[in-house]
Design an enzyme around this catalytic site. Structure first.
Site, PDB file in Angstrom:
ATOM      1  CB  CYS A  88      -0.977  -0.043   1.158  1.00 48.57           C
ATOM      2  SG  CYS A  88      -2.412   1.011   0.877  1.00 48.57           S
ATOM      3  CG  HIS A 183      -2.865  -3.307   4.024  1.00 48.20           C
ATOM      4  ND1 HIS A 183      -1.763  -2.669   4.530  1.00 48.20           N
ATOM      5  CD2 HIS A 183      -3.642  -2.356   3.489  1.00 48.20           C
ATOM      6  CE1 HIS A 183      -1.867  -1.377   4.310  1.00 48.20           C
ATOM      7  NE2 HIS A 183      -2.992  -1.156   3.678  1.00 48.20           N
ATOM      8  CD  GLU A 185       0.254  -5.425   5.798  1.00 50.29           C
ATOM      9  OE1 GLU A 185       0.305  -6.102   4.751  1.00 50.29           O
ATOM     10  OE2 GLU A 185       0.012  -4.196   5.796  1.00 50.29           O
TER      11      GLU A 185
HETATM   12  N1  GLN Z   1      -3.541   6.307   1.037  1.00 47.23           N
HETATM   13  C1  GLN Z   1      -2.276   6.009   1.654  1.00 47.23           C
HETATM   14  C2  GLN Z   1      -1.130   6.765   1.004  1.00 47.23           C
HETATM   15  O1  GLN Z   1      -1.310   7.502   0.099  1.00 47.23           O
HETATM   16  C3  GLN Z   1      -1.975   4.523   1.636  1.00 47.23           C
HETATM   17  C4  GLN Z   1      -2.936   3.788   2.536  1.00 47.23           C
HETATM   18  C5  GLN Z   1      -2.384   2.531   3.130  1.00 47.23           C
HETATM   19  O2  GLN Z   1      -1.174   2.298   3.193  1.00 47.23           O
HETATM   20  N2  GLN Z   1      -3.280   1.722   3.673  1.00 47.23           N
HETATM   21  O3  GLN Z   1      -0.020   6.608   1.405  1.00 47.23           O
END
Ligand code: GLN
Length: 203
Positions: A88, A183, A185
């Site tokens: 992410c 994710h 994890e």
């Molecule tokens: N929206 C977040 C970002 O721009 C990422 C979200 C996440 O890691 N769950 O970094």
């Protein structure tokens, strides 16, 4: 150490621990037998066999990584081949180009990808879906998306590991770098971490 000469040493993995869900990654990797340490300082990088960049908020992670002087050496180490996995915000950090970043937001410039931040908007900012990913095995991956990015564009050297039913790319690998928009994890899905540890062992 007398009496302990393992054929395969326990890989030492750093999880970038400036911000975000680093504790979940530390737990997942520890469960898989790695020697896991939080990574906060540039001096710690040289002792690592691999590094994980967690989910969180990429703009904050970027600012902290630069303020702590860890961004540049980390980028250099990964581009020189240190195996890495980013989830992410970690995927955003590994990407070379960002759409919808905040003003001045930078990345580590590892993957030949363009990621679009917060790609699912506020209507649908968190969701879960099972995605077939043959490279990871037969069973589909249960993917948890939280204000997730997507890979909007990628170069020819980037392998797509997974995409949504509409074709949007959400998991990739390029050489020793793996990234997922979701994710594992937090979902009890350990195949990405296993794949990452396999890369570490064969690096
Ligand atoms: N929206 C977040 C970002 O721009 C990422 C979200 C996440 O890691 N769950 O970094």
């Amino acid at each position: 150490m007398a009496g302990s000469t393992p054929l395969v040493a326990r890989p030492r993995i750093g999880v970038l621990a400036l911000q975000g869900d680093f504790r979940e990654h530390i737990a997942s990797l520890t469960e898989l037998g790695a020697d896991v340490v939080p990574l906060r300082r540039a001096e710690e990088i040289s002792a690592l066999d691999g590094v994980v960049i967690p989910g969180g908020e990429s703009s904050v992670m970027d600012k902290l990584a630069r303020a702590f002087g860890v961004a540049e050496p980390l980028s250099e180490a990964i581009r020189a081949g240190l195996p890495t996995y980013g989830t992410c915000a970690g995927m955003i950090m590994l990407s070379t180009r960002i759409q919808d970043g905040i003003a001045g937001q930078r990345t580590l410039g590892v993957l030949d990808t363009t990621v679009r931040r917060n790609a699912f908007g506020s209507q649908n900012d968190s969701f879960e879906i099972d995605i077939p990913m043959p490279a990871l095995g037969e069973a589909p991956v249960h993917a948890v998306f939280i204000r997730a990015p997507v890979v909007a564009e990628h170069g020819a050297d980037v392998e797509v590991l997974g995409a949504l039913p509409d074709g949007q790319v959400v998991a990739v690998q390029q050489g020793n770098a793996i990234a997922s928009a979701f994710h594992p994890e937090v979902a009890g899905e350990d195949r990405f971490h296993r794949r990452f540890l396999d890369l570490v062992r064969s690096a």
